[in-house]
Design a protein around this motif. Structure first.
Motif, PDB file in Angstrom:
ATOM      1  N   ARG A  84      24.528 -29.320   3.973  1.00 48.70           N
ATOM      2  CA  ARG A  84      24.610 -29.824   2.599  1.00 48.70           C
ATOM      3  C   ARG A  84      25.980 -29.612   1.957  1.00 48.70           C
ATOM      4  N   THR A  85      26.765 -28.695   2.488  1.00 50.23           N
ATOM      5  CA  THR A  85      28.123 -28.512   1.979  1.00 50.23           C
ATOM      6  C   THR A  85      28.922 -29.794   2.141  1.00 50.23           C
ATOM      7  N   TYR A  86      28.629 -30.536   3.200  1.00 48.48           N
ATOM      8  CA  TYR A  86      29.386 -31.742   3.531  1.00 48.48           C
ATOM      9  C   TYR A  86      28.590 -33.021   3.263  1.00 48.48           C
ATOM     10  N   LEU A  87      27.270 -32.909   3.280  1.00 50.04           N
ATOM     11  CA  LEU A  87      26.376 -34.028   2.980  1.00 50.04           C
ATOM     12  C   LEU A  87      25.417 -33.571   1.895  1.00 50.04           C
ATOM     13  N   PRO A  88      25.820 -33.598   0.630  1.00 51.77           N
ATOM     14  CA  PRO A  88      25.010 -33.004  -0.452  1.00 51.77           C
ATOM     15  C   PRO A  88      23.593 -33.546  -0.548  1.00 51.77           C
ATOM     16  N   GLY A  89      23.370 -34.796  -0.154  1.00 54.68           N
ATOM     17  CA  GLY A  89      22.039 -35.374  -0.263  1.00 54.68           C
ATOM     18  C   GLY A  89      21.152 -35.134   0.935  1.00 54.68           C
ATOM     19  N   PHE A  90      21.620 -34.367   1.915  1.00 52.85           N
ATOM     20  CA  PHE A  90      20.849 -34.165   3.137  1.00 52.85           C
ATOM     21  C   PHE A  90      19.566 -33.385   2.858  1.00 52.85           C
ATOM     22  N   ARG A  91      18.456 -33.896   3.362  1.00 52.27           N
ATOM     23  CA  ARG A  91      17.217 -33.135   3.292  1.00 52.27           C
ATOM     24  C   ARG A  91      16.240 -33.644   4.340  1.00 52.27           C
ATOM     25  N   VAL A  92      15.371 -32.733   4.766  1.00 48.36           N
ATOM     26  CA  VAL A  92      14.237 -33.042   5.632  1.00 48.36           C
ATOM     27  C   VAL A  92      12.985 -32.512   4.931  1.00 48.36           C
ATOM     28  N   ALA A  93      11.844 -32.584   5.605  1.00 48.03           N
ATOM     29  CA  ALA A  93      10.595 -32.220   4.934  1.00 48.03           C
ATOM     30  C   ALA A  93      10.552 -30.751   4.520  1.00 48.03           C
ATOM     31  N   ASP A  94      11.120 -29.884   5.328  1.00 45.87           N
ATOM     32  CA  ASP A  94      11.083 -28.445   5.066  1.00 45.87           C
ATOM     33  C   ASP A  94      12.218 -28.065   4.117  1.00 45.87           C
ATOM     34  N   PRO A  95      11.935 -27.586   2.920  1.00 48.38           N
ATOM     35  CA  PRO A  95      13.003 -27.269   1.959  1.00 48.38           C
ATOM     36  C   PRO A  95      13.968 -26.203   2.482  1.00 48.38           C
ATOM     37  N   GLU A  96      13.434 -25.197   3.178  1.00 50.89           N
ATOM     38  CA  GLU A  96      14.324 -24.139   3.688  1.00 50.89           C
ATOM     39  C   GLU A  96      15.269 -24.691   4.727  1.00 50.89           C
ATOM     40  N   ALA A  97      14.742 -25.500   5.655  1.00 50.48           N
ATOM     41  CA  ALA A  97      15.601 -26.103   6.668  1.00 50.48           C
ATOM     42  C   ALA A  97      16.631 -27.009   6.012  1.00 50.48           C
ATOM     43  N   SER A  98      16.206 -27.770   5.024  1.00 50.78           N
ATOM     44  CA  SER A  98      17.137 -28.665   4.324  1.00 50.78           C
ATOM     45  C   SER A  98      18.335 -27.904   3.776  1.00 50.78           C
ATOM     46  N   ALA A  99      18.077 -26.740   3.237  1.00 45.87           N
ATOM     47  CA  ALA A  99      19.132 -25.969   2.581  1.00 45.87           C
ATOM     48  C   ALA A  99      19.971 -25.157   3.549  1.00 45.87           C
ATOM     49  N   ARG A 100      19.413 -24.839   4.725  1.00 46.23           N
ATOM     50  CA  ARG A 100      20.081 -23.851   5.571  1.00 46.23           C
ATOM     51  C   ARG A 100      20.631 -24.382   6.896  1.00 46.23           C
ATOM     52  N   ILE A 101      20.227 -25.562   7.335  1.00 52.72           N
ATOM     53  CA  ILE A 101      20.698 -26.060   8.630  1.00 52.72           C
ATOM     54  C   ILE A 101      22.220 -26.133   8.650  1.00 52.72           C
ATOM     55  N   THR A 102      22.806 -25.637   9.739  1.00 49.97           N
ATOM     56  CA  THR A 102      24.263 -25.609   9.889  1.00 49.97           C
ATOM     57  C   THR A 102      24.716 -26.513  11.029  1.00 49.97           C
ATOM     58  N   SER A 103      26.002 -26.768  11.069  1.00 49.51           N
ATOM     59  CA  SER A 103      26.580 -27.556  12.155  1.00 49.51           C
ATOM     60  C   SER A 103      26.395 -26.856  13.496  1.00 49.51           C
ATOM     61  N   ARG A 104      26.493 -25.543  13.515  1.00 48.64           N
ATOM     62  CA  ARG A 104      26.304 -24.819  14.772  1.00 48.64           C
ATOM     63  C   ARG A 104      24.901 -25.076  15.328  1.00 48.64           C
ATOM     64  N   GLN A 105      23.906 -25.098  14.463  1.00 53.25           N
ATOM     65  CA  GLN A 105      22.537 -25.321  14.915  1.00 53.25           C
ATOM     66  C   GLN A 105      22.304 -26.758  15.371  1.00 53.25           C
ATOM     67  N   LEU A 106      23.094 -27.677  14.876  1.00 51.73           N
ATOM     68  CA  LEU A 106      23.038 -29.040  15.393  1.00 51.73           C
ATOM     69  C   LEU A 106      23.714 -29.118  16.755  1.00 51.73           C
TER      70      LEU A 106
END
Length: 475
Positions: A84-106
């Motif tokens: 979300r630092t780079y894609l502010p509108g990014f979200r998935v169904a899980d709010p925690e995942a939406s807020a915390r997913i990082t590039s490393r995890q991708l």
């Protein structure tokens, strides 16, 4: 290396596996050797040459990761900052995942998002549309909980980050950041840029008697681009490998990435639940293999009819590439690479472990349905032995002349790992992990790098059954 002997033995292996055509690349001590075999298309009989371009499939991810890490080098992206630092509108169904997913995890496939992005089309805005269409995508597994390969979505999100920072479509970024600086003339990320006169045609094999036939699916959708749509030659894939061998420097002297970033790509690792088929760890855009104590970096790729394999052995200053337009995958590449490795005296690829048939397992811990959209595995028990039934896509089954459901034996290696012997002459032995036991039953099945959770109905049922004194096998 006695080249004539190697060439003849590889040719015999390719013939045995009904492979129409192949290109082999060997980079050893800075010297490149290219070997080509067979034909590009069974309909034309045109021979494979060193200029023939093949579809690289998921080996594309190593290219995309390399370009993405340039942004890290430049301080434009930080691997552990939320997407979300780079894609502010990014979200998935899980709010925690939406807020915390990082590039490393991708990059290392631990984000856990289901590939539920619908049809984003074939336009230049495909990755922007994919991001918009995963707003309701559920988690296959909790964020960071387990490795589970993302065929398209994870690297599409990375591509969209690149687009937002560079202000260009991902395909243009790949040309500007990698292909042109590295001096590559046969490597492309968009099928519209491929020279059709140089392109190999993919082939499928429905039976030994019929032999290879042209694939009905000529290319993957554009949504797979950052994760699967690069086409290249054996020599130019070796150029990619040399960047990793030489600390970020391409053969033409161009500095592609810093040595620090290369180190990060190869040493930032997560465990793979099934360590046998590809490797025990996944790094950033690379698989990490253990060949009898020797560290090997790798990535594989397959489209519908073409296969790519890359292995990098830093300790031997060696890289191997195999590109084919049909035939078996695992058995073929191992036999071809073993010929080369044996000739070079660098050892060979360790075989899969032998099953431990004396191991006594409680079948009720494994029995159940493990599934994701489009793929269903059912583990059952018969006389104390475990079986796995795979439900095939009806269109795929019909075209390939297969039944809708295929059942395999599961032979235990350990309490969490199994071998799955083939049921036909055109299949490879596969390995399977069934693991993460909760309430006495496994929660995930991991095979071919992909993770499949126990179905929600099975999970609830298993939990209720465990509340009693005994555990029955769920049906």
């Amino acid at each position: 290396m006695t080249l004539d002997r190697v060439e003849d033995r590889i040719a015999a292996i390719l013939t045995e596996h009904s492979t129409p055509g192949a290109a082999v690349g060997i980079l050893h001590g800075g010297e490149v050797t290219e070997l080509v075999y067979g034909i590009k298309d069974v309909r034309t009989g045109e021979p494979v040459t060193t200029d023939t371009v093949f579809q690289c499939g998921s080996l594309t991810k190593s290219w995309t990761a390399l370009a993405f890490m340039q942004l890290v080098d430049e301080g434009m992206v930080h691997l552990d900052e939320p997407v979300r630092t780079y894609l502010p509108g990014f979200r998935v169904a899980d709010p925690e995942a939406s807020a915390r997913i990082t590039s490393r995890q991708l990059l290392n496939h631990t984000n856990g998002i289901e590939e539920a992005y619908g049809d984003p089309g074939e336009g230049d805005d495909v990755y922007e549309r994919m991001i918009a269409q995963v707003a309701d995508a559920p988690q296959v597994s909790p964020l960071g909980h387990t490795h589970g390969y993302s065929a398209a979505l994870g690297y599409a999100i990375l591509a969209r980050i690149m687009e937002r920072i560079d202000g260009k479509p991902w395909d243009v970024i790949m040309k500007d950041r990698l292909f042109r600086p590295m001096g590559l003339t046969g490597t492309n990320s968009w099928r519209g840029d491929v020279d059709v006169a140089r392109a190999a045609t993919g082939h499928l094999i429905r039976s030994v008697e019929e032999g290879p036939i042209p694939t009905p699916v000529e290319y993957l959708p554009r949504s797979y681009g950052p994760g699967g749509n690069v086409t290249s030659t054996a020599r130019e894939v070796l150029t990619l490998a040399q960047v990793f061998l030489d600390g970020g420097v391409a053969p033409n002297g161009a500095r592609v990435l810093s040595a620090t970033a290369i180190h990060e790509m190869t040493t930032s690792r997560v465990p793979v639940p099934d360590p046998y088929m590809f490797g025990p760890q996944w790094a950033l855009g690379l698989v990490v293999c253990d060949w009898s104590g020797k560290t090997v970096y790798a990535h594989d790729g397959s489209t519908i009819g073409q296969n790519a394999r890359m292995r990098i052995l830093p300790g031997d200053d060696l890289a191997l590439v195999l590109l084919t337009n049909g035939g078996q995958r695992e058995t073929l590449y191992k036999e071809v690479f073993d010929v080369i490795l044996a000739e070079l005296g660098t050892g060979t690829i360790p075989p899969l472990p032998n099953p431990n048939l004396s191991l006594a397992l409680d079948p009720s811990r494994y029995v159940g349905v493990y599934e994701r959209p489009g793929t269903t595995f059912e583990v059952t028990a018969n006389c104390g032995k475990l079986l796995l039934t795979l439900s095939l896509d009806p269109m795929h089954a019909d075209f390939m002349g297969l039944p809708d459901r295929v059942t395999y034996d599961l032979l235990p290696i350990s309490e969490t790992h199994f071998l799955m012997p083939p049921v036909g002459p055109l299949e490879d032995v596969q390995s399977v992990a069934i693991y993460d036991f909760q309430h006495g039953v496994a929660q995930y099945l991991h095979t071919n790098s992909r993770v499949h959770p126990r179905s929600s109905a099975e999970a609830v049922r298993s939990g209720h059954e465990h509340q009693g004194a005994s555990l029955r096998s769920p049906r």
